[in-house]
Design an enzyme around this catalytic site. Sequence first.
Site, PDB file in Angstrom:
ATOM      1  N   THR A  72       2.941  29.075  58.374  1.00 14.28           N
ATOM      2  CA  THR A  72       3.465  27.991  57.529  1.00 14.28           C
ATOM      3  C   THR A  72       3.194  26.654  58.209  1.00 14.28           C
ATOM      4  O   THR A  72       2.677  25.714  57.587  1.00 14.28           O
ATOM      5  CB  THR A  72       4.984  28.182  57.281  1.00 14.28           C
ATOM      6  OG1 THR A  72       5.168  29.429  56.611  1.00 14.28           O
ATOM      7  CG2 THR A  72       5.561  27.065  56.441  1.00 14.28           C
ATOM      8  N   ASN A 151      -1.955  37.680  49.605  1.00 15.80           N
ATOM      9  CA  ASN A 151      -0.866  38.487  50.150  1.00 15.80           C
ATOM     10  C   ASN A 151      -0.202  39.407  49.144  1.00 15.80           C
ATOM     11  O   ASN A 151       0.448  40.371  49.516  1.00 15.80           O
ATOM     12  CB  ASN A 151       0.194  37.577  50.785  1.00 15.80           C
ATOM     13  CG  ASN A 151       0.586  36.434  49.893  1.00 15.80           C
ATOM     14  OD1 ASN A 151      -0.233  35.603  49.524  1.00 15.80           O
ATOM     15  ND2 ASN A 151       1.846  36.400  49.509  1.00 15.80           N
ATOM     16  N   GLN A 179      -3.523  37.191  55.914  1.00 21.25           N
ATOM     17  CA  GLN A 179      -3.580  38.609  55.510  1.00 21.25           C
ATOM     18  C   GLN A 179      -4.920  39.245  55.860  1.00 21.25           C
ATOM     19  O   GLN A 179      -5.050  40.465  55.841  1.00 21.25           O
ATOM     20  CB  GLN A 179      -3.308  38.744  54.005  1.00 21.25           C
ATOM     21  CG  GLN A 179      -1.927  38.286  53.585  1.00 21.25           C
ATOM     22  CD  GLN A 179      -0.806  39.238  54.023  1.00 21.25           C
ATOM     23  OE1 GLN A 179      -1.037  40.405  54.324  1.00 21.25           O
ATOM     24  NE2 GLN A 179       0.418  38.746  54.053  1.00 21.25           N
ATOM     25  N   SER A 199      -1.164  34.197  61.550  1.00 25.96           N
ATOM     26  CA  SER A 199       0.223  34.430  61.947  1.00 25.96           C
ATOM     27  C   SER A 199       0.340  35.724  62.751  1.00 25.96           C
ATOM     28  O   SER A 199      -0.289  36.722  62.419  1.00 25.96           O
ATOM     29  CB  SER A 199       1.085  34.525  60.684  1.00 25.96           C
ATOM     30  OG  SER A 199       2.413  34.769  61.038  1.00 25.96           O
ATOM     31  N   HIS A 201       3.091  37.698  63.225  1.00 26.37           N
ATOM     32  CA  HIS A 201       3.979  38.797  62.805  1.00 26.37           C
ATOM     33  C   HIS A 201       3.371  39.692  61.728  1.00 26.37           C
ATOM     34  O   HIS A 201       4.019  40.635  61.258  1.00 26.37           O
ATOM     35  CB  HIS A 201       5.371  38.272  62.401  1.00 26.37           C
ATOM     36  CG  HIS A 201       5.439  37.535  61.098  1.00 26.37           C
ATOM     37  ND1 HIS A 201       5.848  38.140  59.929  1.00 26.37           N
ATOM     38  CD2 HIS A 201       5.178  36.257  60.774  1.00 26.37           C
ATOM     39  CE1 HIS A 201       5.849  37.235  58.946  1.00 26.37           C
ATOM     40  NE2 HIS A 201       5.428  36.087  59.434  1.00 26.37           N
ATOM     41  N   THR A 237       7.258  22.007  73.824  1.00 23.46           N
ATOM     42  CA  THR A 237       7.007  23.060  74.810  1.00 23.46           C
ATOM     43  C   THR A 237       6.631  24.357  74.100  1.00 23.46           C
ATOM     44  O   THR A 237       7.273  24.752  73.127  1.00 23.46           O
ATOM     45  CB  THR A 237       8.267  23.259  75.694  1.00 23.46           C
ATOM     46  OG1 THR A 237       8.574  22.007  76.291  1.00 23.46           O
ATOM     47  CG2 THR A 237       8.031  24.312  76.772  1.00 23.46           C
ATOM     48  N   CYS A 325      13.733  36.729  42.648  1.00 26.12           N
ATOM     49  CA  CYS A 325      14.843  37.033  41.762  1.00 26.12           C
ATOM     50  C   CYS A 325      15.975  36.058  42.042  1.00 26.12           C
ATOM     51  O   CYS A 325      16.558  36.075  43.111  1.00 26.12           O
ATOM     52  CB  CYS A 325      15.285  38.462  42.029  1.00 26.12           C
ATOM     53  SG  CYS A 325      16.362  39.045  40.776  1.00 26.12           S
TER      54      CYS A 325
HETATM   55  C1  LIG Z   1      -0.992  34.389  53.041  1.00 26.36           C
HETATM   56  C2  LIG Z   1       0.152  33.905  53.849  1.00 26.36           C
HETATM   57  N1  LIG Z   1       0.168  32.639  54.283  1.00 26.36           N
HETATM   58  C3  LIG Z   1       1.179  32.162  55.024  1.00 26.36           C
HETATM   59  C4  LIG Z   1       2.248  32.943  55.363  1.00 26.36           C
HETATM   60  C5  LIG Z   1       3.375  32.353  56.190  1.00 26.36           C
HETATM   61  O1  LIG Z   1       3.283  32.788  57.521  1.00 26.36           O
HETATM   62  P1  LIG Z   1       4.487  32.583  58.548  1.00 26.36           P
HETATM   63  O2  LIG Z   1       5.533  33.583  58.165  1.00 26.36           O
HETATM   64  O3  LIG Z   1       3.874  32.861  59.900  1.00 26.36           O
HETATM   65  O4  LIG Z   1       4.958  31.190  58.457  1.00 26.36           O
HETATM   66  C6  LIG Z   1       2.294  34.267  54.930  1.00 26.36           C
HETATM   67  C7  LIG Z   1       3.458  35.131  55.227  1.00 26.36           C
HETATM   68  O5  LIG Z   1       3.979  35.812  54.378  1.00 26.36           O
HETATM   69  C8  LIG Z   1       1.208  34.770  54.159  1.00 26.36           C
HETATM   70  O6  LIG Z   1       1.189  36.022  53.706  1.00 26.36           O
END
Ligand SMILES: Cc1ncc(COP(=O)(O)O)c(C=O)c1O
Length: 385
Positions: A72, A151, A179, A199, A201, A237, A325
Amino acid sequence: MKRVYLDYAATTPLHPEVKQEMMEALEGTYGNPSSIHSFGRESRKLLDEARSEAARSIGADFSSIIFTSGATEANNLAIFGVARAHAHKGKHIITTQIEHHAVLHPMEELEKEGFEVTFLPVDESGVVSVEAVEEALRPDTIFVSIMRVNNETGMQQPIEAIGERLKEHQAIFHTDAVQAYGLEKLDVTALNVDLLSVSSHKIYGPKGIGFLYRNDDIHLAQQIFGGEQERKWRSGTENMLGIVGFKKAIELLEKEREDRMTHYQRLSEKFIAGLNELSIDYHMNGKKEEHMPNILNISFPGVEVEMFLTNLDLEGIAVSSGSACTAGSIDPSHVLKAMYGEKNDRIYNSIRFSFGIETSEEEIQFCVERISKILNRLLPNHTRG
Ligand SMILES: Cc1ncc(COP(=O)(O)O)c(C=O)c1O
């Protein structure tokens, strides 16, 4: 109760080896990487190693990686960074209707600041065409942002071809590769992109860390002001624990990528075969050719998605729909709306199943059987004729 997690596109658990690496860092290294003493230097070494690993993974230079708090922030830095630094060359921007909200919402903010944003449509399979980008390009277009893999649907976008076309244009090209990164080997030169977001995670690394690749020639307006970290592209940092875990996750990904792809392929084939064997009535959203095998977005005719998700959850199965939702009413997925229009039933009856490295064939079988059981209960006449 048995629980089956099939929502890996939302997030992945920490890989045990990532966790191990982070535990060691947690106990040992706490110096500030900007400090010049030995404690600081220890952390700086870890930071440099992570930056090298991240750069190598996308065929980029060491200096082109900016660590951020996730995709993000990487997307925000790319979008506001380009728009504010290059507004003197024009105020037109191109993106698509199927981007993640981490792109769409910053774009809407830019509209409020006087930028003109073209949100390109996609076809029924969820893919934007190179021609549509070409037609939308104007002399005052300064920025194009198009995701690599969606995604919700797993559909891959033609980034190389769009980037090729943009080579003769002033527009800076960004791709949200969140993705895609865990699946295909990405190379920023082959993709023809100037900026790319990732990202941690989504690849079995920790949450709250990611990076923006920035081609050294691209100037961005600084968004966070403070110290000299990340060569001033992102003051603050560094999240060292996150960075250490992220580095390990990238290493593992590089080693296992092909095996993971084969695994996802097998799982998605088993899933589809299972639906067919049980004569479940369904439609795949997206099309096979440009599709990443870890995501299946499936429409179940006649089903009410909220009810279906609740029933799956009661059976221990965690999946998601693209719909948000709010207060009892369903806000249909903007991605499916872009693919099928406002009135199509698929925007109300689709579910995203996404697989990960721990997903087993037995879990897929379990899930398919439970889907059949739930549909028999909710819609007694649902099976294919
Ligand atoms: C295509 C896409 N862009 C951006 C993000 C956001 O990533 P983050 O959770 O690291 O901010 C996601 C997470 O769901 C994603 O699937």
